[in-house]
Design a protein around this motif. Structure first.
Motif, mmCIF file in Angstrom:
data_model
loop_
_atom_site.group_PDB
_atom_site.id
_atom_site.type_symbol
_atom_site.label_atom_id
_atom_site.label_comp_id
_atom_site.label_asym_id
_atom_site.label_seq_id
_atom_site.Cartn_x
_atom_site.Cartn_y
_atom_site.Cartn_z
ATOM 1 N N ALA A 30 0.863 -1.180 0.000
ATOM 2 C CA ALA A 30 0.000 0.000 0.000
ATOM 3 C C ALA A 30 0.897 1.226 0.000
ATOM 4 C CB ALA A 30 -0.882 -0.011 1.244
ATOM 5 N N SER A 31 0.594 2.206 -0.853
ATOM 6 C CA SER A 31 1.465 3.374 -0.901
ATOM 7 C C SER A 31 1.321 4.142 0.401
ATOM 8 C CB SER A 31 1.120 4.248 -2.097
ATOM 9 O OG SER A 31 -0.036 4.973 -1.837
ATOM 10 N N ASN A 32 2.441 4.582 0.925
ATOM 11 C CA ASN A 32 2.466 5.337 2.178
ATOM 12 C C ASN A 32 1.988 4.519 3.379
ATOM 13 O OD1 ASN A 32 3.470 7.424 0.759
ATOM 14 N ND2 ASN A 32 1.749 8.798 1.050
ATOM 15 N N CYS A 33 2.021 3.209 3.277
ATOM 16 C CA CYS A 33 1.588 2.354 4.390
ATOM 17 C C CYS A 33 2.349 2.703 5.673
ATOM 18 C CB CYS A 33 1.825 0.887 4.001
ATOM 19 S SG CYS A 33 1.301 -0.315 5.239
ATOM 20 N N LEU A 328 -1.531 16.355 7.193
ATOM 21 C CA LEU A 328 -0.978 16.306 5.844
ATOM 22 C C LEU A 328 0.182 15.311 5.836
ATOM 23 C CD1 LEU A 328 -1.453 18.041 3.262
ATOM 24 C CD2 LEU A 328 0.469 19.419 4.021
ATOM 25 N N PRO A 329 0.240 14.407 4.857
ATOM 26 C CA PRO A 329 1.403 13.506 4.867
ATOM 27 C C PRO A 329 2.683 14.326 4.729
ATOM 28 C CG PRO A 329 -0.059 13.025 3.000
ATOM 29 C CD PRO A 329 -0.614 14.221 3.700
ATOM 30 N N ALA A 330 3.596 14.090 5.630
ATOM 31 C CA ALA A 330 4.814 14.898 5.633
ATOM 32 C C ALA A 330 6.022 14.001 5.361
ATOM 33 C CB ALA A 330 4.969 15.573 6.984
ATOM 34 N N ALA A 331 7.119 14.630 5.054
ATOM 35 C CA ALA A 331 8.368 13.893 4.889
ATOM 36 C C ALA A 331 8.738 13.246 6.225
ATOM 37 C CB ALA A 331 9.453 14.851 4.439
ATOM 38 N N ASP A 332 9.553 12.220 6.183
ATOM 39 C CA ASP A 332 9.912 11.483 7.391
ATOM 40 C C ASP A 332 10.490 12.390 8.471
ATOM 41 O OD1 ASP A 332 9.152 9.284 6.043
ATOM 42 O OD2 ASP A 332 11.158 8.404 5.861
#
Ligand SMILES: *[C@@H]1O[C@H](CO)[C@@H](O)[C@H](O)[C@H]1NC(C)=O
Ligand SMILES: *[C@@H]1O[C@H](CO)[C@@H](O)[C@H](O)[C@H]1NC(C)=O
Length: 459
Positions: A30-33, A328-332
């Protein structure tokens, strides 16, 4: 969370070993799992229905996207017993007073980052679902319900959700939005024509505009040239310190300095009726500003207050259920980097060879059994991550410390405790020791660190 760098390899492979192979092979990547598991460990409950003694619904994991259908039977006690074909999922159900309490526990793994060593996750959460009934047949009052979870594996983390755009859940937000209304306040239009000498000619317009649906106030200001026909103002407001919001209110206004015509176009968000049905509204309104002017030498000041603006909705967009408070999906950040690829960035490495502290190995005539006195070594160290809230490197040195007799892995060279700058109490690393072999120019670091980026309450 405190992790020992050298021990991490072992901890990490035990995560992988804990993931049953059957589970891994069944899951499509799954993307971004991984990111979603850490930031929104949660489930959607779909098609929730009950009869007098049976219930059925589907549970969808929002990190993996996989969905499981459950059937439940009323027992003799208060709880219902639920079953599904998915052994990773445990669900319990309790129905009373037109509310269904659903508790979910699940373990899963994500292979989107490193397919060879999937990361194992486990989380638990619960929700109370409001029911709408006809006789003994009930269903959820929401089109879909959200169960927010807390991670238990690999760490105990209850992620923070975002606040969402201003006023999104304010009572009446959706109803008032259908006939948008704004109030303009503290309108000041200045026309300074200058005195032909020192004073410069400037025109400016400023005001505050409040959306009555959500209470959001934007401030607007612009300077313009006296030849301008229409002044466009982009307005701002509502400090978003976290910057994690997925949606933000945008406001654009125009002002005509000759006719005093005013327009506003704004996009805002409401989920007060149901968080399962968030809506983005775009609306526009127009009016002519009832300005009152006072002129003095070289300057005209025009003002008005409490000016209502009525408008209409130009678009209404249904958003993904429960998306308003999803971050919001953020960078690691610290936590995800620590699990996915723990690494340090070293910079400004320096060897200071001072006679008092020793200058290396080559002092002839010393007692052969005494360990060679190492140089004073110093360097900057920083966790290698994409978004580091504490984004400054920490300077460490062995100056003033004493080496421990032996290091890890039977290393012969001494391990020195890291000495931080005076008063410095860093989190990444929180403490460390290092060994430096001058001959082979090898630096080894053994560090402990703390991440507070996902859940400040449980580092
Ligand atoms: C500003 O004032 C000058 C002098 O009174 C006038 O000629 C000009 O039209 C004014 N500008 C606006 C935008 O009202
Ligand atoms: C996945 O995460 C990245 C940031 O890591 C983000 O830019 C992207 O929009 C995300 N994709 C989805 C589908 O959420």
């Amino acid at each position: 969370m405190a992790l020992n760098l050298l021990a991490f390899g072992a901890v990490f492979s035990s995560f992988a070993a804990a993931a049953p192979n059957a589970l891994v092979s069944r899951q499509a990547p799954a993307s971004n799992c991984t990111t979603n598991s850490f930031t929104i460990p949660s489930w959607l409950v779909q098609e929730f229905k009950t009869g007098a003694s049976d219930a059925s619904f589907a549970i969808q994991n929002r990190a993996t996207g996989s969905s499981t259908t459950l059937t439940c039977k009323a027992g003799s006690g208060p709880g219902w017993s639920c079953s599904s074909s998915d052994t990773t999922l445990q669900v319990s159900l309790d129905i009373k007073d037109k509310k269904a309490g659903v508790e979910v526990k699940q373990s899963w793994s994500c292979n989107d980052r490193n397919p060879a060593s999937p990361i194992a996750f486990a989380a638990a959460g619960s929700v109370s679902i409001p029911l709408t009934c006809e006789g003994t047949a009930c269903k959820s009052s929401n089109p879909v319900d959200l169960v927010r979870g807390s991670l238990t594996t690999p760490f105990a983390i209850t992620p923070e959700y975002a606040e969402g755009p201003p006023g999104h859940s304010q009572a009446g937000c959706s109803a008032v939005s259908e006939k948008p209304q704004w109030a303009l306040n503290t309108i000041i239009f200045l026309n300074e024509t200058g005195d032909g000498a020192g004073a410069v000619a400037t025109q400016s317009i400023q005001f505050q505009v409040k959306n009555l649906a959500n209470g959001y106030v934007a401030g607007c200001l612009n300077y313009f040239d006296d030849s301008a026909d229409e002044v466009v103002l982009n307005c701002g407001g509502g400090i978003d310190l976290t910057r994690r919001n997925r949606y933000s209110v945008t406001t654009r206004t125009t002002f005509n300095p000759r006719s005093w015509a005013f327009t506003i176009t704004e996009t805002w968000y409401c989920d007060d009726v149901s968080a399962a049905q968030p809506v983005a509204y775009t609306g526009t309104g127009t009016t002519t500003l009832p300005l009152k002017c006072t002129a003095s030498l070289g300057r005209t000041a025009c003002e008005a207050d409490s000016v209502p603006v009525s408008g209409s909705v130009t678009s209404r967009t249904a958003l993904t259920p429960y998306s308003i408070e999803d971050p919001l999906p953020a960078a690691d950040g610290c936590t995800i980097s620590s699990v996915v690829s723990p690494a340090w960035t070293i910079s400004n490495f320096e060897i200071v060879s001072s006679p008092a502290l020793g200058g290396g190995h080559d002092h002839g005539g010393q007692t052969p059994s005494a360990p060679s006195t190492p140089a004073t070594v110093g360097f900057n160290i920083k966790l290698n991550t994409q978004t580091n809230t504490f984004d400054y490197p920490v300077f460490v040195t062995n100056k003033g410390g004493a080496p421990t007799a032996s290091g890890k892995d039977g290393d012969k060279e001494g391990w020195w405790p890291c000495t931080f700058g005076t008063g410095e109490q860093p989190l990444t690393p929180r403490s460390c020791k290092f060994a430096y072999e001058e001959g082979e120019k090898v630096l080894k670091v053994d560090a402990d660190w703390v991440c507070v980026d996902l859940d400040a309450g449980s580092p």
